[in-house]
Write a protein that holds these residues in place. Structure first.
Motif, short mmCIF file in Angstrom:
data_model
loop_
_atom_site.label_atom_id
_atom_site.label_comp_id
_atom_site.label_asym_id
_atom_site.label_seq_id
_atom_site.Cartn_x
_atom_site.Cartn_y
_atom_site.Cartn_z
N TRP A 190 44.97 49.41 53.51
CA TRP A 190 44.53 48.36 54.29
C TRP A 190 45.60 47.16 54.11
O TRP A 190 45.40 46.19 54.80
N ASN A 191 46.29 47.11 52.89
CA ASN A 191 47.08 45.96 52.80
C ASN A 191 47.90 45.69 54.02
O ASN A 191 48.66 46.50 54.56
N THR A 192 48.10 44.35 54.15
CA THR A 192 48.75 43.82 55.21
C THR A 192 48.14 43.85 56.62
O THR A 192 48.81 43.37 57.52
N LEU A 247 42.54 49.51 49.18
CA LEU A 247 43.60 48.59 49.26
C LEU A 247 45.06 48.59 49.58
O LEU A 247 45.77 48.26 50.74
N ALA A 248 45.54 49.86 49.35
CA ALA A 248 46.67 50.60 49.63
C ALA A 248 46.87 50.82 51.26
O ALA A 248 47.76 50.37 51.83
N SER A 261 44.02 34.63 54.74
CA SER A 261 43.83 35.98 54.16
C SER A 261 42.49 36.04 53.41
O SER A 261 41.68 34.96 53.35
N ARG A 308 44.35 38.07 57.19
CA ARG A 308 45.03 39.29 56.82
C ARG A 308 44.28 39.94 55.60
O ARG A 308 44.04 39.14 54.61
N ILE A 309 44.31 41.20 55.34
CA ILE A 309 43.97 41.67 54.20
C ILE A 309 45.32 41.85 53.11
O ILE A 309 46.33 42.59 53.46
N GLU A 310 45.18 41.21 51.92
CA GLU A 310 46.41 41.35 51.27
C GLU A 310 45.77 41.80 49.62
O GLU A 310 44.97 41.01 49.05
N ALA A 311 46.55 42.86 49.21
CA ALA A 311 45.74 43.45 48.12
C ALA A 311 45.90 42.44 46.65
O ALA A 311 45.20 42.52 45.90
#
Length: 141
Positions: free
Chosen positions: A71-73, A68-69, A23, A131-134
């Motif tokens: 792109w999250n996950t 972030l919202a 991540s 993965r992008i994880e906020a």
């Protein structure tokens, strides 16, 4: 023979699982790359997205909760490909893979994701494994 096949399958599965666990919290870019990205961002992106990545009239923010919202996950590869094909707005698709990767590292840095020792790859396939994880995940290993 069946045991060898089973062990080989588990090994491949294990490698696949470990790759998908990467991540943005794992230090996937270098500080030097992010510094180069900041210069490129100022040159190509800041006029629309703002000096501090806060967004503008017609450009979304590239930092903070809203970014972030959105792109999250999703993967860094998806963000890389979207950026590469649609930016800059005045000449979509004109950025080299190197420039795009550097700008992405500046965005990661601005979103407080840690730098590491390796540079962010320029391959979409490799980036799709990150993965992008906020929120920083709790890792129990």
């Amino acid at each position: 023979m069946k045991i060898r096949v089973a062990l080989a399958a588990l090994l491949v599965l294990g490698i696949g699982l470990s790759q998908t666990k990467r991540s943005v919290w794992d230090g996937v870019y270098s500080e030097e790359q992010a510094k180069r990205g900041q210069a490129r961002y100022q040159e190509v992106c800041a006029s629309c997205h703002g000096d501090s990545l806060e967004g503008g009239e017609s450009a979304p923010p590239l930092v903070g909760g809203a970014f972030l919202a959105n792109w999250n996950t999703l993967s860094v590869g998806e963000l890389f490909d979207r950026t590469r094909s649609t930016m800059p707005q005045s000449k979509p698709g004109s950025l080299s893979r190197e420039a795009n990767a550097e700008i992405m590292t500046f965005m990661l840095s601005a979103n407080q994701f840690p730098a590491g020792k390796e540079v962010l790859p320029q391959s979409s396939e490799v980036l799709k494994e990150i993965r992008i994880e906020a929120v920083k995940p709790d890792r129990k290993e």
